[in-house]
Motif scaffolding. Sequence first.
Motif, PDB file in Angstrom:
ATOM      1  N   VAL A   1      -2.919   6.512  -3.850  1.00 52.29           N
ATOM      2  CA  VAL A   1      -2.202   5.256  -3.641  1.00 52.29           C
ATOM      3  C   VAL A   1      -1.833   4.679  -5.002  1.00 52.29           C
ATOM      4  O   VAL A   1      -2.668   4.625  -5.909  1.00 52.29           O
ATOM      5  CB  VAL A   1      -3.065   4.251  -2.839  1.00 52.29           C
ATOM      6  CG1 VAL A   1      -2.338   2.916  -2.690  1.00 52.29           C
ATOM      7  CG2 VAL A   1      -3.424   4.821  -1.480  1.00 52.29           C
TER       8      VAL A   1
ATOM      9  N   THR B   1       1.408   4.830  -0.465  1.00 55.05           N
ATOM     10  CA  THR B   1       0.680   6.097  -0.435  1.00 55.05           C
ATOM     11  C   THR B   1       1.604   7.235  -0.833  1.00 55.05           C
ATOM     12  O   THR B   1       2.713   7.364  -0.313  1.00 55.05           O
ATOM     13  CB  THR B   1       0.125   6.358   0.975  1.00 55.05           C
ATOM     14  OG1 THR B   1      -0.758   5.293   1.335  1.00 55.05           O
ATOM     15  CG2 THR B   1      -0.632   7.683   1.026  1.00 55.05           C
TER      16      THR B   1
ATOM     17  N   GLU C   1      -0.620   6.107   7.716  1.00 51.94           N
ATOM     18  CA  GLU C   1      -1.349   5.151   6.878  1.00 51.94           C
ATOM     19  C   GLU C   1      -2.420   4.385   7.641  1.00 51.94           C
ATOM     20  O   GLU C   1      -3.201   3.658   7.043  1.00 51.94           O
ATOM     21  CB  GLU C   1      -0.380   4.149   6.246  1.00 51.94           C
ATOM     22  CG  GLU C   1       0.473   4.726   5.138  1.00 51.94           C
ATOM     23  CD  GLU C   1       1.743   5.361   5.644  1.00 51.94           C
ATOM     24  OE1 GLU C   1       2.376   6.131   4.909  1.00 51.94           O
ATOM     25  OE2 GLU C   1       2.103   5.095   6.810  1.00 51.94           O
TER      26      GLU C   1
ATOM     27  N   SER D   1       0.875  -1.169   0.000  1.00 50.99           N
ATOM     28  CA  SER D   1       0.000   0.000   0.000  1.00 50.99           C
ATOM     29  C   SER D   1       0.909   1.213   0.000  1.00 50.99           C
ATOM     30  O   SER D   1       1.359   1.669   1.043  1.00 50.99           O
ATOM     31  CB  SER D   1      -0.912   0.001   1.239  1.00 50.99           C
ATOM     32  OG  SER D   1      -1.758   1.135   1.235  1.00 50.99           O
TER      33      SER D   1
ATOM     34  N   CYS E   1      -5.198   9.976   0.698  1.00 52.11           N
ATOM     35  CA  CYS E   1      -4.102  10.350  -0.196  1.00 52.11           C
ATOM     36  C   CYS E   1      -4.028   9.352  -1.359  1.00 52.11           C
ATOM     37  O   CYS E   1      -4.433   8.201  -1.237  1.00 52.11           O
ATOM     38  CB  CYS E   1      -2.776  10.332   0.559  1.00 52.11           C
ATOM     39  SG  CYS E   1      -2.664  11.534   1.895  1.00 52.11           S
TER      40      CYS E   1
END
Length: 456
Positions: free
Chosen positions: A303, A275, A425, A273, A301
């Motif tokens: 990704v 970001t 996150e 993940s 945000c």
Amino acid sequence: MLPRGLLGLLGLLMLCKGEEESGPGESCDNFTDLTLSHCFIGTSLYVRLLLYTRSNLDCGREIGHHHLSAQPLLNLSLPTAFVIHGYRPTGAPPIWINHIVHLLAAQEDLNIIVVDWNRGAANLNYFTAVSYTREAAHNLTGFIRTMQEEGASLSSVHLIGVSLGAHLAGFIGANLKGQIGRITGLDPAGPMFTSATPEERLDPSDAMFVDVLHTDMNSFGLRGAHGHIDFYANGGADQPGCPKTIFAGKSYFVCDHQRSVFLYLCALNRTCSLTGYPCSSYSDFLDGRCLQCEAFKPASCPVLGYDVGQWREALLGLGQTRVFFSTTASLPYRKLSYRVDMVTWNQYLRWGVVYIRLHGGGNFTEARIDHKRLRFEQYTATRLLAQFDDDLSHIQKISMRINTGNVIGPRYKIRLLRIRFTPLEHPDRPLMCRFDVMMEENTEVAFRPLPCDSRL
């Protein structure tokens, strides 16, 4: 020599099988496999289109450029993703083709067309391969127009181009007046494109949405911003875990550039993940100045990956957006990030770098905030970005050290009136605070974090 992290990637993507499978009596159409001798002699352009769907994921079918309705596996009512490789100096097939086919099929039901222009891309003379990109783009433009004539929507077409293939995708998009739904450029090639105008390379006008990932801007990749959103992994240049000296052989030259593909594969697999935080520079990002994503609310945000729906409209309204993120050296690449806010109270001005350890479950992970020396002075608020290689979900203890480099003079005290850790996150996790911590420079101090609504 395989790039570091590749063996782990091959083991991770369990859906991807190493050999082609076919039923009784079936023959698969495979990617053109050439040898180094072909590259020495030189190859002339020949474009093949290999179709994969959920019903033939392990057995590609070459399709012709005309009479598409007669192709039994091609469903023009579905989205179509084209995978376009780049320069092939050895002539060997890209090792990632099977992986990206399986991972794209896992996103949604779609046609996946691998564009095999190995005859053309396989030349020791890179400039010859560059010259073929326009011709290949003309070939593919004609095919996509035939798709449109037989019922496909241009807005459902997604071109994924790697290196030189990213510019090839841009040329196709420009030929089709920017009506292609999406182009994804994975570290667009830099050589021969450094001084190119937007018409001579990938740019945002080539599709309705263009996203770009940069990993090797100081060598084989292209500097600058060339999409509606540009992701810069580790600043877009040197990647962690890649060799720093020429003695590593081939890996020294290709590791940073190829990392774009492996990051994208990991993002498709949803193991990573990654970001991205909008910022003007990687330095400002590391300084903790760009950790908000107000422009994308209520979405999060941006990704890296396939699904861009929740923040696509916001990006189109912003024009061109640069986002930055850091990675680890190997799978799953993702770092755990905290925003650290401190208020210091010390009698003497001190300069130093910060080391933070998170402890939990008998393990610890460390962040080194050492990209530059930080200023600590009396009653001053300081914001840091702390990035950890491992995710410890239950933090039992935090230890810190401020290293000033002072080895001969007296050790001065640095008092932290307040320190707060905000997980970036994982917004579901609680903020962690501590109040009135007395530190001595160059000496580690440990404390138990408290909920931020509590005090000692």
